[in-house]
Design an enzyme around this catalytic site. Sequence first.
Site, PDB file in Angstrom:
ATOM      1  N   ASN A  98     -24.593  21.892  90.194  1.00  0.00           N
ATOM      2  CA  ASN A  98     -23.458  21.915  91.105  1.00  0.00           C
ATOM      3  C   ASN A  98     -23.880  21.500  92.512  1.00  0.00           C
ATOM      4  OD1 ASN A  98     -21.914  22.838  88.956  1.00  0.00           O
ATOM      5  ND2 ASN A  98     -22.356  24.980  89.426  1.00  0.00           N
TER       6      ASN A  98
ATOM      7  N   HIS B 116     -28.399  17.802  91.646  1.00  0.00           N
ATOM      8  CA  HIS B 116     -27.434  16.754  91.961  1.00  0.00           C
ATOM      9  C   HIS B 116     -27.064  16.683  93.435  1.00  0.00           C
ATOM     10  CE1 HIS B 116     -26.041  16.835  87.470  1.00  0.00           C
ATOM     11  NE2 HIS B 116     -27.172  16.177  87.658  1.00  0.00           N
TER      12      HIS B 116
ATOM     13  N   CYS C  84     -27.805   8.463 104.960  1.00  0.00           N
ATOM     14  CA  CYS C  84     -27.615   7.029 105.180  1.00  0.00           C
ATOM     15  C   CYS C  84     -27.623   6.300 103.830  1.00  0.00           C
ATOM     16  CB  CYS C  84     -28.725   6.487 106.078  1.00  0.00           C
ATOM     17  SG  CYS C  84     -28.622   4.692 106.351  1.00  0.00           S
TER      18      CYS C  84
ATOM     19  N   CYS D 207     -29.188   3.154 112.031  1.00  0.00           N
ATOM     20  CA  CYS D 207     -29.227   1.753 111.610  1.00  0.00           C
ATOM     21  C   CYS D 207     -27.858   1.083 111.617  1.00  0.00           C
ATOM     22  CB  CYS D 207     -29.854   1.632 110.227  1.00  0.00           C
ATOM     23  SG  CYS D 207     -28.786   2.183 108.861  1.00  0.00           S
TER      24      CYS D 207
ATOM     25  N   PRO E  74     -17.231  29.650  77.920  1.00  0.00           N
ATOM     26  CA  PRO E  74     -16.002  29.954  77.160  1.00  0.00           C
ATOM     27  C   PRO E  74     -15.878  29.147  75.877  1.00  0.00           C
ATOM     28  CG  PRO E  74     -15.516  29.632  79.494  1.00  0.00           C
ATOM     29  CD  PRO E  74     -16.941  29.196  79.284  1.00  0.00           C
TER      30      PRO E  74
END
Length: 251
Positions: A102, A119, A127, A158, A222
């Site tokens: 998550n 993740h 950037c 940049c 579930p």
Amino acid sequence: MSIEETIIRIIKNAKRPVVLTGAGVSKESGIPTFRDAMDGLWAQYDPQQLATPRAFAQNPKLVWDWYEYRRGLVNHAKPNAGHITLAQMEKLYPKMWIITQNVDNLHEQAGSTRIIRLHGNIAETVCYNHCRGERIPIDKADFVWDADQSTPPRCPHCGGYLRPNVVWFEENLPAKAMQDAFNVATRCDVMLVVGTSGIVSPASDLPHVALHNGAALIEINPEESALTRYMDAHLKGASGVVLPSLLGMIS
């Protein structure tokens, strides 16, 4: 001995437990998964088509706006009982790690401190050109953006576009996070697999690594997942219900 008693004994005797959490845990706090249908303005889009480098290159403003929408959902979400229970378990198991797929910070809000993020973190901005190094967050005070702009904000270093610090489809996971995750999966004696579909690789490989090295696997979900057949036990239910019950029995 019943299956419930066996599960409690396994968890109670654990020395190096690891918890792998997926989108189902955040969904209990109101954050939709990528498999959920979107509503309102975003109903016409497929999240899996927006969350790619190709989509950003083709329409950077669209992708940025969508992540701003998701950031709004995350900012209004609060840790649920599952998050809170895992933070409490860390006090019982000081060597416990949470590996999460998550991108919200609900584990941190609940009080967990030993977290490996596979993740990324949606709250952070980096950037697109990696001009300061890959996935180095840009301080929010260093750029300005409002919803009326026709492009994403610009990198103060940049001039390139900024993007959310999340791993898109077609991108590699951060090397250090992935190595850390494989290391703790290799050493764990129990892995709780909570709220994940088990279909996103390489995160879905981690339970196999733990199993290969002798760990017990316990799933909390579930529904059955792609990993259920490899589990020693499947506890059917939401993490916010099952985890507090487990904690009550082991403590």
